[in-house]
Scaffold this motif. Structure first.
Motif, PDB file in Angstrom:
ATOM      1  N   UNK A  93       0.812  -1.214   0.000  1.00  0.00           N
ATOM      2  CA  UNK A  93       0.000   0.000   0.000  1.00  0.00           C
ATOM      3  C   UNK A  93       0.851   1.271   0.000  1.00  0.00           C
ATOM      4  N   UNK A  94       1.927   1.348   0.828  1.00  0.00           N
ATOM      5  CA  UNK A  94       2.775   2.552   0.759  1.00  0.00           C
ATOM      6  C   UNK A  94       3.384   2.771  -0.618  1.00  0.00           C
ATOM      7  N   UNK A  95       3.752   1.672  -1.293  1.00  0.00           N
ATOM      8  CA  UNK A  95       4.323   1.812  -2.632  1.00  0.00           C
ATOM      9  C   UNK A  95       3.289   2.351  -3.604  1.00  0.00           C
ATOM     10  N   UNK A  96       2.065   1.809  -3.551  1.00  0.00           N
ATOM     11  CA  UNK A  96       0.995   2.278  -4.433  1.00  0.00           C
ATOM     12  C   UNK A  96       0.754   3.771  -4.226  1.00  0.00           C
ATOM     13  N   UNK A  97       0.671   4.185  -2.966  1.00  0.00           N
ATOM     14  CA  UNK A  97       0.424   5.598  -2.655  1.00  0.00           C
ATOM     15  C   UNK A  97       1.570   6.471  -3.152  1.00  0.00           C
ATOM     16  N   UNK A  98       2.791   6.004  -2.925  1.00  0.00           N
ATOM     17  CA  UNK A  98       3.976   6.767  -3.302  1.00  0.00           C
ATOM     18  C   UNK A  98       4.028   6.996  -4.812  1.00  0.00           C
TER      19      UNK A  98
END
Length: 457
Positions: free
Chosen positions: A157-162
């Motif tokens: 999820x952090x990667x997707x948001x980033x």
């Protein structure tokens, strides 16, 4: 009034404004104003709340200012004509969105950008979104989001948001220099002595420099796989990871920009009018060159482009009205005794430039439409001593401030789209996720404006 008639009025406004602006025929421009205003009022039942407030305010303060200050009527009419030009520009952008929305090439370009691995992925998405948004505008964010959604199986999820933020931030920085951006249009139209082509070059260099620095600062390698997720299936078509669609779209964007500059230079038309003339031609050419076998007839796709004229009806109404409101406030302020005292107070020019740079992101953070502040500043100071002495510095401060306001504002289209794709409220995008980005952008912008000021630009 049917939707076909309303769109017909918008189409008439586009044709009349382009013909009148290029031929310098005042009667045609007046007809374009009439068609655009009638079309805006006719779409009242489909306008969101904010555009209705803007239109209602403009319908009140415009006539009141004209009656109270009869000598300012030519200035108010010019502001109305400029507002109509901005609304017409947004209508043509709606046509282009219809053309690219169905594009297989566009989907292939977005797929390639999100497939770049490691640290380069953030930079690829940010830089790709920056340049491709010349054609897509905010639509590139949704397209990147769609491609990222397909890769969620191997992404945390952090990667997707980033990576989604990379697309938003690249698009935000495009607004600094794009002739199809409303901030650029307002600034180049209203600041006296500003050479739009020279400013286009300066703002492009400033935006790409900031883009490179922010990619280095924020592009840390967050492409780690999610160990708990199912592995993503291999793409069915290996061509979807090719760089050719990206290069093709970059070429189209370069041609669009070159055609706009050429019209501006050869015919003397404003960048707004030149862009409004070029976009429909490119949209129609796109439809002819890249047919899509989706079962629809060619005439149906043309009808969709025609309907796309009203896609951005809310934004068109806001910018048309904001120009009138800003002009009315400017006329009223300049008529007050205290204004002459302020105007002759001898404030350092850089105070004004700093104010231009700061007031827009503050307005965005307070959820006030920053467009009204840009229009008001241009109306108040666009012909003043600072604009005469440092037109490039003032224009750069305003367009960079515009970009910061978009990034931080919870009511900007980009924050709303990014929030929707991430499943969070838009204020989280502006206030939390983009806080460091906007702070970095403010520091870099201050340095660039100070340098331009020091060079006497």
């Amino acid at each position: 009034m049917t939707e076909r008639v309303k769109n017909g009025l918008l189409a008439a406004a586009v044709l009349l404004l382009v013909a009148g602006g290029m031929g310098r025929i005042e009667t045609l421009v007046d007809a374009a104003i009439f068609a655009a205003v009638v079309a805006t009022i006719a779409q009242w039942d489909r306008l969101p709340r904010m555009p209705r407030i803007f239109v209602s305010t403009a319908l009140i303060v415009g006539p009141v200012a004209a009656m109270a200050f009869p000598r300012a009527i030519p200035e108010l009419k010019t502001a109305l004509a400029q507002g109509v030009a901005f609304a017409v520009l947004l209508s043509t952008i709606g046509m282009m969105r219809q053309a690219v929305r169905r594009s297989v090439v566009a989907a292939g370009a977005a797929a390639y950008l999100v497939s770049v691995p490691g640290r380069g992925r953030y930079a690829a998405i940010a830089i790709g979104s920056h340049f491709l948004s010349l054609l897509f505008n905010v639509g590139i964010i949704a397209l990147i989001g769609e491609m990222l959604r397909g890769d969620r199986g191997r992404m945390s999820e952090p990667t997707h948001r980033h990576l989604l933020l990379a697309g938003m931030r690249g698009t935000v920085l495009m607004t600094v220099w794009s002739p199809m951006g409303l901030g650029f249009a307002i600034v180049t139209t209203g600041i006296v002595g500003l050479d739009p082509v020279r400013f286009l070059i300066l703002s492009f260099l400033a935006a790409t420099l900031i883009l490179g620095i922010t990619c280095f600062v924020f592009g840390d390698p967050r492409d780690e796989p999610d160990e708990t997720a199912e592995p993503a299936p291999a793409p069915a078509d290996p061509r979807r990871r090719s760089a050719r669609p990206v290069l093709a779209l970059l070429g189209v964007g370069a041609l669009l920009l070159a055609a706009t500059v050429l019209l501006h230079e050869t015919l003397g038309a404003s960048f707004t009018v030149a862009t409004a003339a070029v976009i429909p031609v490119f949209a129609l050419a796109w439809l002819a060159i890249e047919p899509v076998d989706d079962g629809r007839r060619h005439v149906d796709h043309l009808g969709g482009m025609f309907a796309g004229l009203s896609d951005l009806r809310g934004e068109s109404a806001i910018f048309l009205s904001a120009n009138v409101i800003g002009a009315a406030i400017s006329v009223a302020l300049r008529a007050q005794p205290f204004w002459s005292a302020l105007d002759t107070a001898g404030w350092p020019d850089w105070w004004t430039l700093a104010g231009c740079l700061l007031v827009l992101p503050i307005a965005g953070a307070l959820m006030i439409p920053h467009s009204i502040f840009v229009v008001l500043i241009v109306q108040l100071f666009g012909h003043g001593a600072v604009a005469v002495g440092h037109p490039m510095s003032m224009a750069l401060a305003l367009t960079l401030g515009w970009a910061m306001a978009i990034a931080v504002s919870p009511i900007s289209a980009m924050s709303l789209i990014t929030g929707h794709l991430s499943g969070v409220p838009s204020h989280v995008v502006g206030f939390s996720w983009n806080a460091r980005f906007v702070s970095t952008l403010l520091v870099l912008s201050a340095g660039l404006v100070a340098l331009a000021y020091r060079l006497g630009w």
